[in-house]
Structures are given as C-alpha cells and as structure tokens.
Design a protein around this motif. Structure first.
Motif, short mmCIF file in Angstrom:
data_model
loop_
_atom_site.label_atom_id
_atom_site.label_comp_id
_atom_site.label_asym_id
_atom_site.label_seq_id
_atom_site.Cartn_x
_atom_site.Cartn_y
_atom_site.Cartn_z
N ILE A 17 -6.86 3.61 9.86
CA ILE A 17 -6.13 4.87 10.03
C ILE A 17 -7.06 6.07 9.95
O ILE A 17 -6.98 6.99 10.77
CB ILE A 17 -5.01 4.99 8.96
CG1 ILE A 17 -3.91 3.99 9.23
CG2 ILE A 17 -4.42 6.40 8.96
CD1 ILE A 17 -2.82 3.97 8.21
N MET A 18 -7.96 6.06 8.95
CA MET A 18 -8.86 7.20 8.76
C MET A 18 -9.73 7.43 9.99
O MET A 18 -9.90 8.56 10.46
CB MET A 18 -9.73 6.99 7.53
CG MET A 18 -9.02 7.21 6.20
SD MET A 18 -8.41 8.89 6.02
CE MET A 18 -9.93 9.82 6.10
N ASN A 38 -7.09 18.08 10.54
CA ASN A 38 -8.22 18.10 9.60
C ASN A 38 -7.74 18.09 8.16
O ASN A 38 -8.27 17.35 7.31
CB ASN A 38 -9.09 19.34 9.85
CG ASN A 38 -10.18 19.09 10.89
OD1 ASN A 38 -10.80 18.02 10.89
ND2 ASN A 38 -10.41 20.04 11.76
N ARG A 39 -6.73 18.90 7.88
CA ARG A 39 -6.20 18.97 6.51
C ARG A 39 -5.47 17.68 6.14
O ARG A 39 -5.51 17.26 4.98
CB ARG A 39 -5.26 20.18 6.38
CG ARG A 39 -5.98 21.51 6.51
CD ARG A 39 -5.09 22.69 6.10
NE ARG A 39 -5.70 23.95 6.48
CZ ARG A 39 -5.38 24.67 7.55
NH1 ARG A 39 -4.46 24.23 8.37
NH2 ARG A 39 -5.96 25.82 7.81
N ILE A 40 -4.81 17.06 7.11
CA ILE A 40 -4.13 15.77 6.87
C ILE A 40 -5.15 14.69 6.52
O ILE A 40 -4.95 13.90 5.59
CB ILE A 40 -3.28 15.37 8.10
CG1 ILE A 40 -2.05 16.27 8.20
CG2 ILE A 40 -2.86 13.90 8.04
CD1 ILE A 40 -1.30 16.18 9.51
N ARG A 45 -7.86 11.32 2.45
CA ARG A 45 -9.10 10.98 1.73
C ARG A 45 -8.93 11.19 0.22
O ARG A 45 -9.54 10.49 -0.58
CB ARG A 45 -10.26 11.86 2.22
CG ARG A 45 -10.85 11.41 3.54
CD ARG A 45 -12.26 11.94 3.74
NE ARG A 45 -12.74 11.59 5.06
CZ ARG A 45 -12.93 12.45 6.05
NH1 ARG A 45 -12.68 13.75 5.86
NH2 ARG A 45 -13.37 12.05 7.23
N GLY A 46 -8.10 12.16 -0.15
CA GLY A 46 -7.85 12.44 -1.56
C GLY A 46 -6.85 11.49 -2.21
O GLY A 46 -6.51 11.67 -3.37
N GLY A 47 -6.35 10.52 -1.43
CA GLY A 47 -5.45 9.52 -1.99
C GLY A 47 -3.99 9.68 -1.61
O GLY A 47 -3.14 8.92 -2.08
N THR A 48 -3.68 10.64 -0.77
CA THR A 48 -2.29 10.86 -0.34
C THR A 48 -1.92 9.87 0.76
O THR A 48 -2.75 9.54 1.61
CB THR A 48 -2.11 12.30 0.19
OG1 THR A 48 -2.58 13.22 -0.79
CG2 THR A 48 -0.66 12.59 0.51
N SER A 51 2.35 9.35 5.27
CA SER A 51 3.66 10.02 5.40
C SER A 51 3.71 11.31 4.60
O SER A 51 4.22 12.33 5.08
CB SER A 51 4.78 9.08 4.97
OG SER A 51 4.58 8.63 3.65
N GLU A 52 3.17 11.29 3.39
CA GLU A 52 3.15 12.50 2.55
C GLU A 52 2.26 13.58 3.16
O GLU A 52 2.58 14.76 3.13
CB GLU A 52 2.66 12.16 1.15
CG GLU A 52 3.65 11.34 0.33
CD GLU A 52 3.13 11.04 -1.06
OE1 GLU A 52 2.28 11.81 -1.56
OE2 GLU A 52 3.55 10.03 -1.64
N ALA A 53 1.13 13.16 3.71
CA ALA A 53 0.20 14.11 4.34
C ALA A 53 0.84 14.76 5.57
O ALA A 53 0.71 15.97 5.79
CB ALA A 53 -1.09 13.40 4.73
N LEU A 54 1.56 13.96 6.36
CA LEU A 54 2.25 14.50 7.54
C LEU A 54 3.37 15.44 7.11
O LEU A 54 3.65 16.43 7.80
CB LEU A 54 2.82 13.36 8.39
CG LEU A 54 1.82 12.41 9.04
CD1 LEU A 54 2.55 11.26 9.73
CD2 LEU A 54 0.91 13.12 10.03
N GLY A 55 4.01 15.13 5.97
CA GLY A 55 5.10 15.96 5.46
C GLY A 55 4.68 17.35 5.05
O GLY A 55 5.53 18.22 4.85
N LEU A 56 3.35 17.58 4.91
CA LEU A 56 2.86 18.92 4.57
C LEU A 56 3.06 19.90 5.72
O LEU A 56 2.99 21.11 5.52
CB LEU A 56 1.36 18.84 4.22
CG LEU A 56 0.98 17.99 3.00
CD1 LEU A 56 -0.54 17.85 2.90
CD2 LEU A 56 1.54 18.61 1.73
#
Length: 218
Positions: A17-18, A38-40, A45-48, A51-56
């Motif tokens: 995925i990364m 980029n922020r996602i 990378r920070g452990g999120t 789905s949570e990263a996309l939810g931002l």
C-alpha cells in the motif's frame, strides 16, 4: 476515480500500500490532491490505518468511501473493495453525465427563450411603442399591457438585475442551512415533470450505494 482504479490494480498485483500510494502521489497532476495524498502517506507512516488517513479529507473521500475501505481492511479484501469502489464511482459519473445531457436541451432552450424575451421587451417593443403613439390609435388591452411592461423594464432594468443577483445569493446562502437544504430539495423533488426524474435519480443512487456497501461487507 482514476486514483481508486489504479490503487486497486496495484494492490491486486501485490504492490504494498505504501509503495502504491507513493507512486500515485508522484503521478497526481492536481496540486491539491497531491498535497492531500502526501499527508495521507505521512499519516500511514505514523501508524494510522488507510481508512482513518482517508477520513482526514472528507471532501475528497466521503464517508461511504472510508467505510468501504475500512471493511476491506477488516476482511483482507482491500483490492476487491477498491475495485467495487471504482466501479461505483464510474457508474455514478455515468449517471451524472446522462442527467446533464438530458437537462442540457431544456436548460439551453429556457435560457434562449428568456434572452429573446428580454431583448424584445427592452429594444424591439419600445420601437413599436413610438410607432403606435404617433398613429394615435386605440390599442387592445394585451398590447397596452405589453407596452407598459416594456416601458417599466426599460426604466427599472437595473433594479431587476440587482434583485436577481440578490435572490440568487440569498438562495445559495439559504440552501447552505440545514432547513434550507431540506426545503429546496423537497421542492425540487416535487417539481412538475422534472420532479419525477430527480426522484428516480435519487432512488438509483441510493440503490447502487446500498448494494455496493452490502457487497463490501459494511
């Protein structure tokens, strides 16, 4: 839509995925979308979770998107879920395109009719008004009404234009409120002729979304 399809293909091919997200971030042409990706990637990378990263970014990835990705993560079938998401987005885009195509002709016709009417009332009817006045003939009531309306529009056209702008701005601001959004949608769904079309569009979207969510395990 393209991002979802490409991400699905990469994950199906066994690319992590990364790495998939990093490749798609580099390929993104839209600067705003690229910055969000980029922020996602940084969040993951920070452990999120993905789905949570996309939810931002709810404006880019709505709740249905996030929930389906979450279901894919839980079931281990993220590639299949993303493929369904891509198909869902493509079907929604096709429906939107068909609706726009169906509405284009009446919208253009209405604009032309209004434009021609305004032109006649502001420029053509005043010429006849001068002609009728010089003849001194008694005119029928409908003609008198049209001439009076034309004279009124010529005199106060600026106020009409200002009123139209104010009404448009007022409508936009009112629709942004919960009550305004509900009331305007209710009105649209009950319009003559077009109301039935909008009801069918809403039902079609609901059925497709509900089917996609159930198939995805949500």
């Amino acid at each position: 839509m393209i991002f979802t399809r490409q991400l699905s293909t990469m994950i199906s091919a066994g690319i992590p995925i990364m790495e998939s997200l990093a490749i798609l971030t580099e390929q993104a042409e839209d600067k705003g979308f690229k910055a969000a990706l980029n922020r996602i990637v940084e969040a993951i990378r920070g452990g999120t979770d993905l789905s949570e990263a996309l939810g931002l970014y709810p404006k880019l990835f709505p709740q249905i998107y996030v929930n389906m990705v979450k279901a894919g993560e839980a079931s281990g079938k993220l590639d299949e879920i993303l493929q369904r998401l891509a198909e869902y987005q493509e079907a929604a885009a096709n429906l939107k395109r068909e609706v726009k195509s169906a509405m284009a002709y009446p919208a253009i016709s209405l604009c032309l009719i209004l434009g021609i009417t305004v032109f006649l009332m502001l420029y053509v009817v005043p010429i006849f008004q001068k002609l009728f006045k010089s003849l001194g003939a008694k005119l029928p009531a409908p003609t008198v009404f049209v001439l009076a309306l034309s004279a009124f529009l010529v005199e106060y056209w600026l106020y009409f234009l200002l009123g139209f702008v104010l009404l448009t701005v007022g409508y936009i601001l009112y629709r942004r409120t919960p009550a305004g959004h509900y009331n305007t949608d209710k009105l649209i769904l009950h319009l003559p002729v077009f109301g039935i079309l909008f009801q069918k569009i809403a039902l079609s979207r609901f059925a497709r979304t509900f089917s996609t969510l159930i198939q995805s395990g949500v």
